[in-house]
Every structure is written in structure tokens, then in C-alpha cells.
Enzyme design. Structure first.
Site, PDB file in Angstrom:
ATOM      1  N   SER A   1       0.840  -1.195   0.000  1.00  0.00           N
ATOM      2  CA  SER A   1       0.000   0.000   0.000  1.00  0.00           C
ATOM      3  C   SER A   1       0.880   1.251   0.000  1.00  0.00           C
ATOM      4  CB  SER A   1      -0.982  -0.046   1.181  1.00  0.00           C
ATOM      5  OG  SER A   1      -1.982   0.921   1.048  1.00  0.00           O
TER       6      SER A   1
ATOM      7  N   HIS B   1      -4.196  -1.709  -4.149  1.00  0.00           N
ATOM      8  CA  HIS B   1      -5.618  -2.024  -3.883  1.00  0.00           C
ATOM      9  C   HIS B   1      -6.487  -1.726  -5.115  1.00  0.00           C
ATOM     10  CE1 HIS B   1      -4.261  -2.185   0.248  1.00  0.00           C
ATOM     11  NE2 HIS B   1      -4.017  -0.886   0.274  1.00  0.00           N
TER      12      HIS B   1
END
Length: 242
Positions: free
Chosen positions: A134, A169
């Protein structure tokens, strides 16, 4: 900064950070295997989460018995045995530096205040594998898609060890894919790579080697600006054995 001279694994989602991903942990196994060591030295950097204690505990539990773990806590609230702030060059002795998720913007600001980007670039030159999920994926690129400011926004002041932009994501969070495609299509972000949860991109010398996955159906994508907007091209993703 100059381009990356070394190995980096950029993880869109999964690993110990996201145990809900199918077969979570295969990417972490793959990462450890990149070191070529039976018990590698792995340092977790949780700056993006404010060095959250629960995140550190999950890291230690996930790698217990598989690695010699350490923690770099730039907020000064790390566990016993954390790398002291006056010995940041201990990162040069690590086999893996694993960067956790959270706020990409906060991570970059704090790292720069402490001179960590230069140390990490030197660690990579010496053979340390740089990795992250991330925000820990975003930070190595020139630019990225981030929610550091609340709503999704383009961020253009990454470390630049890897060319272009990043989006973690990708299909796992509402709006991630749509906004990234729009920003690349309009030039708000440079061309780059997106990764679903459960997918990681392996880079050596700044060049993409392969994409690997721990979740069936998850993929990585090359996204570039075309005549009529962004063009999205799937990157072949090798499914890791469970």
C-alpha cells in the site's frame, strides 16, 4: 533521487498486513526467498501507520521463527529492541526492509526529515531487498494514488527510485481503479502500474521482472496515457503455491 539500484517488491495488498486475502502469506514467503538466506534479517518500518503497536505485533508474529525481526520506529514508540533513532544506519545491515501501509504523504515527510531515503537507497545498492504494501508500495515510485488527504488524490513527490506512478488495492477498494485511470488519462499522474490485493510486482535495477499473486484472479496492470484516455493492459501474474 536516482533510480533504484537493487531489488524491490511492491505489494498492492495482502501478506501479513491483510490476512483476509486468499492464501495470505505466500507473498511474504516469496519475499523471504528473494534473500537467499535461511533466516534473513527483516526490519519492519511502520511510519505510515504512526508505528501502530498492533501492526508491529502482527509483523513480529507473522515472521516469528522464519526471520530475525527488527523494527524501525521513527516516532520513538517502538517495542523493546527497536532500532534507536541515532542508529538509523542499522538498516544497511538488513536483508529485507518491509514498509507497512497507512499514509503515504506522512511517511514521505517523516522519512525525509530523518534522511531515511538516502539510507534505504544505499541499503538497496548493498543488497537489501526493499518491500512494502500500500503506502509501502507507493513510496518507491515517482508518484501514486493515495488517500493520505482523505479522498483519493494524486501524489507526485514520491522517492522516485522506480519510474512512473503506482496504485495499490486497484480493484479492491471502490473508486481506486476509476480515479487512477482518470489521472493517468489526463496526465495528472504519469504512466505506471496498478496491483490488486494479493499481487506483488518484483523489480530489479528499476525494471519489472514479474508479477506474482497469492489470490486467484488477482492481477497487476500497466496503465499508460493513450489518445482517448488511459489504456489498461494486464501484466501476466504468476500464482504462487499455497
Amino acid at each position: 533521487m536516482t533510480r533504484l539500484d537493487g531489488t524491490v517488491l511492491t505489494i498492492g495488498g495482502g501478506g501479513f498486513s491483510m490476512p483476509e486475502v486468499a492464501d495470505a502469506g505466500s507473498i511474504d514467503d516469496f519475499l523471504l526467498g528473494l534473500t537467499g538466506r535461511d533466516t534473513p534479517r527483516v526490519c519492519f518500518v511502520g511510519t505510515a501507520s504512526g508505528d501502530a503497536a498492533s501492526y508491529v505485533e502482527r509483523f513480529v508474529a507473522a515472521f516469528d521463527g522464519r526471520a530475525r525481526t527488527s523494527v524501525l520506529a521513527l516516532f520513538g514508540n517502538g517495542p523493546d529492541g527497536a532500532i534507536p533513532l541515532d542508529r538509523l544506519d542499522d538498516v544497511l545491515e538488513q536483508d529485507v526492509v518491509y514498509v507497512g501501509g497507512g499514509s503515504t504523504a506522512n511517511l514521505l515527510a517523516v522519512w525525509r526529515l530523518h534522511g531515511l531515503p538516502e539510507l534505504l537507497a544505499e541499503a538497496a545498492r548493498r543488497g537489501t531487498v526493499l518491500a512494502g504494501i500500500s503506502a509501502g508500495m507507493n513510496c518507491w515510485f515517482e508518484a501514486s494514488s493515495t488517500d493520505s488527504f482523505g479522498p483519493y488524490a494524486p501524489l507526485r513527490d514520491g522517492l522516485g527510485l522506480l519510474r512512473g506512478s503506482a496504485c495499490p488495492h486497484y480493484r479492491g477498494e471502490p473508486g481506486r481503479r476509476e480515479t487512477y485511470l482518470r489521472w493517468v488519462g489526463t496526465g495528472a499522474l504519469p504512466d505506471g502500474y496498478a496491483a490488486d490485493d494479493g499481487v506483488a510486482l518484483l523489480w530489479r535495477g528499476g525494471e519489472l521482472v514479474e508479477a506474482v499473486g497469492e489470490a486467484r484472479g488477482a492481477s497487476a496492470y500497466r496503465v499508460h496515457q493513450g489518445v482517448d484516455g488511459a489504456v489498461e493492459t494486464p501484466v501476466p501474474t504468476r500464482l504462487l503455491a499455497g
